[in-house]
Scaffold this motif. Structure first.
Motif, PDB file in Angstrom:
ATOM      1  N   PRO A   1     -69.353-143.713  28.757  1.00  0.00           N
ATOM      2  CA  PRO A   1     -70.027-142.547  29.351  1.00  0.00           C
ATOM      3  C   PRO A   1     -69.844-142.538  30.856  1.00  0.00           C
ATOM      4  O   PRO A   1     -69.834-143.598  31.499  1.00  0.00           O
ATOM      5  N   ARG A   2     -69.723-141.355  31.404  1.00  0.00           N
ATOM      6  CA  ARG A   2     -69.645-141.202  32.851  1.00  0.00           C
ATOM      7  C   ARG A   2     -71.065-140.933  33.336  1.00  0.00           C
ATOM      8  O   ARG A   2     -71.514-139.798  33.357  1.00  0.00           O
TER       9      ARG A   2
ATOM     10  N   ALA B   1     -71.947-138.255  35.749  1.00  0.00           N
ATOM     11  CA  ALA B   1     -71.771-136.879  35.278  1.00  0.00           C
ATOM     12  C   ALA B   1     -72.762-136.541  34.181  1.00  0.00           C
ATOM     13  O   ALA B   1     -72.659-135.502  33.554  1.00  0.00           O
ATOM     14  N   GLY B   2     -73.710-137.395  33.954  1.00  0.00           N
ATOM     15  CA  GLY B   2     -74.698-137.099  32.935  1.00  0.00           C
ATOM     16  C   GLY B   2     -74.276-137.619  31.580  1.00  0.00           C
ATOM     17  O   GLY B   2     -74.116-138.814  31.401  1.00  0.00           O
ATOM     18  N   ASN B   3     -74.063-136.740  30.664  1.00  0.00           N
ATOM     19  CA  ASN B   3     -73.772-137.174  29.308  1.00  0.00           C
ATOM     20  C   ASN B   3     -72.344-136.890  28.896  1.00  0.00           C
ATOM     21  O   ASN B   3     -72.065-136.620  27.739  1.00  0.00           O
ATOM     22  N   LYS B   4     -71.462-136.950  29.837  1.00  0.00           N
ATOM     23  CA  LYS B   4     -70.058-136.748  29.507  1.00  0.00           C
ATOM     24  C   LYS B   4     -69.429-138.084  29.152  1.00  0.00           C
ATOM     25  O   LYS B   4     -69.717-139.099  29.774  1.00  0.00           O
ATOM     26  N   LEU B   5     -68.574-138.050  28.164  1.00  0.00           N
ATOM     27  CA  LEU B   5     -67.926-139.264  27.682  1.00  0.00           C
ATOM     28  C   LEU B   5     -66.453-139.254  28.027  1.00  0.00           C
ATOM     29  O   LEU B   5     -65.796-138.223  27.946  1.00  0.00           O
TER      30      LEU B   5
END
Lengths: 113, 115
Positions: free
Chosen positions: A93-94, A97-101
């Motif tokens: 996960p990034r 960037a929150g919940n971006k994978l």
């Protein structure tokens, strides 16, 4: 740039043998790393999730290791079975960037009898 | 049985004809997400949702829309499909956002072909 790179792209092993898959990541800050197994034409299924403080985690014949200092992870398959033939995907996960994978490209494993 | 379902599983359509791929989960998960998977490119995130009425763009949102009116459903809408949207699509859900370490459950996939 946030990246997840896996090696090898593919490998062939004989049934009963062991193998190790590699995952290198540059995602920062780091929170956790996941390994998924994806059978052909099906959705990925989670094998392990490793957080920053974990070095080793096992799930049956699958053992994942994590070195947060070198930003490397490995997935070791012990005593391979024909059903282990699949793609194995490393995911990070990034967090910034929150919940971006960020997904690795995967390693395609073929187990031969 | 805890699961994520997608419909349809296979779809062949023509350029410009609006379509919707449905996604539903029965695990009361807050987080849902859509991905596409293409040969050589791996899985890429299209949109995600942290909860009802909360959606955000992933890495490849162009040409797609989503909505989250109910917790269990997260449809993917292609208003005017184009051939470059031919792909294998996966919906996924998890208890909370991925940064907290909860595993994502993926649906079985929808193979879309746009001619």
């Amino acid at each position: 740039k946030n990246q997840v790179e896996q090696s090898p792209q593919s490998l062939i092993i004989l049934e009963g043998k062991n193998c190790t898959l590699q995952c290198n990541y540059t995602v920062s800050p780091f929170s956790n790393l996941r390994w998924y197994k994806q059978d052909t034409g099906r959705g990925p299924v989670s094998l392990t999730i490793m957080t920053f403080s974990e070095n080793t985690k096992s799930n049956g014949r699958y053992t994942a290791t994590l070195d947060a200092d070198t930003k490397q992870s490995s997935l070791h398959i012990t005593a391979s079975q024909l059903s282990d033939s699949a793609s194995y995907i490393c995911v990070v996960p990034r967090e910034a960037a929150g919940n971006k994978l960020t997904f690795g490209g995967g390693t395609r494993v073929l187990v031969k009898p | 049985e805890a699961q994520v379902t997608q419909n349809p599983r296979y779809l062949i359509t023509v350029t410009g004809k609006k379509l919707t791929v449905t996604c539903s989960q029965n695990m009361n998960h807050e987080y849902m997400s859509w991905y596409r998977q293409d040969p050589g490119l791996g899985l890429r995130q299209i949109y995600y949702s942290m909860n009802v009425e909360v959606t955000d763009k992933g890495d490849v949102p162009e040409g797609y829309k989503v909505s989250r009116k109910e917790k269990r459903n997260f449809p993917l809408i292609l208003e005017s499909p184009s051939p470059n949207q031919t792909s294998l699509y996966f919906c996924a859900s998890s208890q909370i956002g991925s940064v907290l370490g909860y595993e994502q459950y993926f649906g079985p996939g929808t193979r879309l072909t746009v001619t």
